[in-house]
Design a protein around this motif. Structure first.
Motif, PDB file in Angstrom:
ATOM      1  N   LYS A 144      -7.536  20.876  48.943  1.00  9.35           N
ATOM      2  CA  LYS A 144      -6.149  20.507  48.709  1.00  9.35           C
ATOM      3  C   LYS A 144      -6.007  19.021  48.979  1.00  9.35           C
ATOM      4  CE  LYS A 144      -4.174  24.964  49.849  1.00  9.35           C
ATOM      5  NZ  LYS A 144      -3.280  25.723  50.704  1.00  9.35           N
ATOM      6  N   GLU A 197      -4.760  21.607  44.181  1.00 15.32           N
ATOM      7  CA  GLU A 197      -6.072  22.171  44.479  1.00 15.32           C
ATOM      8  C   GLU A 197      -7.096  21.621  43.498  1.00 15.32           C
ATOM      9  OE1 GLU A 197      -5.989  26.423  44.640  1.00 15.32           O
ATOM     10  OE2 GLU A 197      -5.004  26.427  46.600  1.00 15.32           O
ATOM     11  N   GLU A 216     -11.062  21.772  42.405  1.00 18.56           N
ATOM     12  CA  GLU A 216     -12.277  22.570  42.511  1.00 18.56           C
ATOM     13  C   GLU A 216     -13.481  21.718  42.128  1.00 18.56           C
ATOM     14  OE1 GLU A 216     -12.163  26.328  40.528  1.00 18.56           O
ATOM     15  OE2 GLU A 216     -10.085  26.704  41.112  1.00 18.56           O
ATOM     16  N   ASN A 268      -7.634  22.311  54.862  1.00 16.75           N
ATOM     17  CA  ASN A 268      -7.391  21.844  53.500  1.00 16.75           C
ATOM     18  C   ASN A 268      -8.617  21.968  52.596  1.00 16.75           C
ATOM     19  OD1 ASN A 268      -8.825  19.887  54.841  1.00 16.75           O
ATOM     20  ND2 ASN A 268      -7.800  18.188  53.830  1.00 16.75           N
ATOM     21  N   ILE A 286     -12.920  24.306  47.092  1.00 15.38           N
ATOM     22  CA  ILE A 286     -11.512  24.162  46.708  1.00 15.38           C
ATOM     23  C   ILE A 286     -10.885  23.295  47.790  1.00 15.38           C
ATOM     24  CG2 ILE A 286      -9.319  25.313  46.291  1.00 15.38           C
ATOM     25  CD1 ILE A 286     -10.936  27.818  45.508  1.00 15.38           C
TER      26      ILE A 286
END
Length: 126
Positions: free
Chosen positions: A29, A38, A40, A89, A27
């Motif tokens: 950012k 976000e 994935e 992040n 994940i």
């Protein structure tokens, strides 16, 4: 064969003594306009070695909502082709041995200016 190649072979040999195949769920950012989004993704599979660093005693830490116990007694060894990240992040998690781990720190193993592998600190989250 230079020393970096020797070190790569040593890392691969160490991994093969107790290998486990993992797929990392990442994940991340990323900045999107004026905010963060976000994203994935899955990385791997990678063959790594997970090991216990010291006695298995969970530590108690304070958080904003109270206290919790964390188990940071695990480490991981990976070769130079592994895509493993840790930072403010990015969150990398994976499952191994019926448990879920989160990567909390990644240190590249450098020899003669070349990355020959990665050593990571893990936190058992489930």
């Amino acid at each position: 064969m230079n020393f970096a190649d020797v070190r790569r072979k040593q890392i691969k040999w160490a991994i093969q003594q107790n290998p486990v195949e993992i797929t990392i769920k990442r994940i991340e950012k990323v900045r999107s306009g004026g905010a963060y989004q976000e994203v994935e993704s899955d990385k791997g599979p990678f063959t790594v070695r997970i090991y216990s660093k010291r006695a298995l005693m969970p530590q108690e830490i304070s958080t904003y909502v109270g206290k919790k116990q964390v188990d940071t007694n695990y480490g991981m060894l990976a070769d130079e082709n592994a895509d493993i990240k840790a930072g403010p992040n990015v969150i990398d998690t994976f499952e191994a041995y019926g448990q879920t781990f989160q990567v909390v720190d990644v240190r590249p193993q450098v020899c003669q200016g070349e990355i020959v592998g990665y050593q990571a600190a893990l936190e058992r989250v489930k």
